[in-house]
Design a protein around this motif. Structure first.
Motif, short mmCIF file in Angstrom:
data_model
loop_
_atom_site.label_atom_id
_atom_site.label_comp_id
_atom_site.label_asym_id
_atom_site.label_seq_id
_atom_site.Cartn_x
_atom_site.Cartn_y
_atom_site.Cartn_z
N GLU A 1 0.74 -1.38 -0.14
CA GLU A 1 0.09 -0.04 -0.12
C GLU A 1 0.82 1.04 0.12
N SER B 1 -3.99 -3.95 -8.29
CA SER B 1 -5.04 -2.97 -7.68
C SER B 1 -4.84 -2.64 -6.30
N HIS C 1 -3.26 1.27 -4.04
CA HIS C 1 -3.95 2.68 -3.91
C HIS C 1 -3.41 3.88 -4.40
N ASN D 1 -6.40 4.81 -7.24
CA ASN D 1 -7.64 4.62 -6.65
C ASN D 1 -8.59 5.16 -7.82
N PHE E 1 -12.58 6.17 -4.51
CA PHE E 1 -12.12 5.90 -3.12
C PHE E 1 -12.14 7.14 -2.18
N ALA F 1 -2.56 9.19 -3.29
CA ALA F 1 -3.54 8.24 -3.48
C ALA F 1 -4.76 8.92 -4.14
N THR G 1 -5.85 7.94 -10.63
CA THR G 1 -6.17 6.58 -11.26
C THR G 1 -5.54 6.67 -12.67
N SER H 1 -9.10 10.89 -8.90
CA SER H 1 -10.38 10.31 -8.49
C SER H 1 -11.09 11.69 -7.92
#
Length: 124
Positions: A32, A59, A62, A81, A84, A93, A96, A118
């Motif tokens: 992560e 996936s 993150h 992400n 999310f 994070a 995407t 995102s």
């Protein structure tokens, strides 16, 4: 048992390829918040490709990780992400990637990637 330790995944990929399928595997794997694939990811994803997988999507991290062509297969180490909520405080994070692929006679002939935030997706 971790997915990486399961020989069935690799043998199923090989079997499907031998039956003429275009094989795509989505793995929930990796460290992560790391922007680079770890050694377990690298070993497992390349083994999947060596056993016939055409595309591997990662996936779990993150965050975005690189995209790589490996022996004719496409590896997307991590898509980041897509949606999310609540990740604004986590470094890297909120991004995407969307991957578009093209095929000819069952072979991957090109890919394109588009980077998105995102947060922008949630605003739609």
């Amino acid at each position: 048992m971790h997915l990486e330790e399961n020989a069935d995944t690799k043998s199923q990929s090989k079997k499907e390829k031998e039956n003429g399928a275009f094989v795509i595997v989505n793995c929930h794997s990796g460290t992560e918040y790391s922007t680079t694939p770890n050694s377990t990811q690298k070993e497992f994803y390349t083994k999947l490709c060596n056993s016939g997988t055409d595309i591997v999507f990662g996936s779990h991290p993150h965050v975005l990780q690189p995209v790589e062509l490996y022996n004719g297969s496409l590896i997307v180490w991590s898509l980041g992400n897509f949606i999310f909520p609540g990740m604004d405080l986590m470094p890297n994070a909120t991004s995407t990637m969307i991957i578009r692929t093209g095929y000819l006679k069952g072979k991957l002939i090109y890919y394109e990637s588009s980077l998105l935030s995102s947060s922008a997706i949630l605003a739609l």
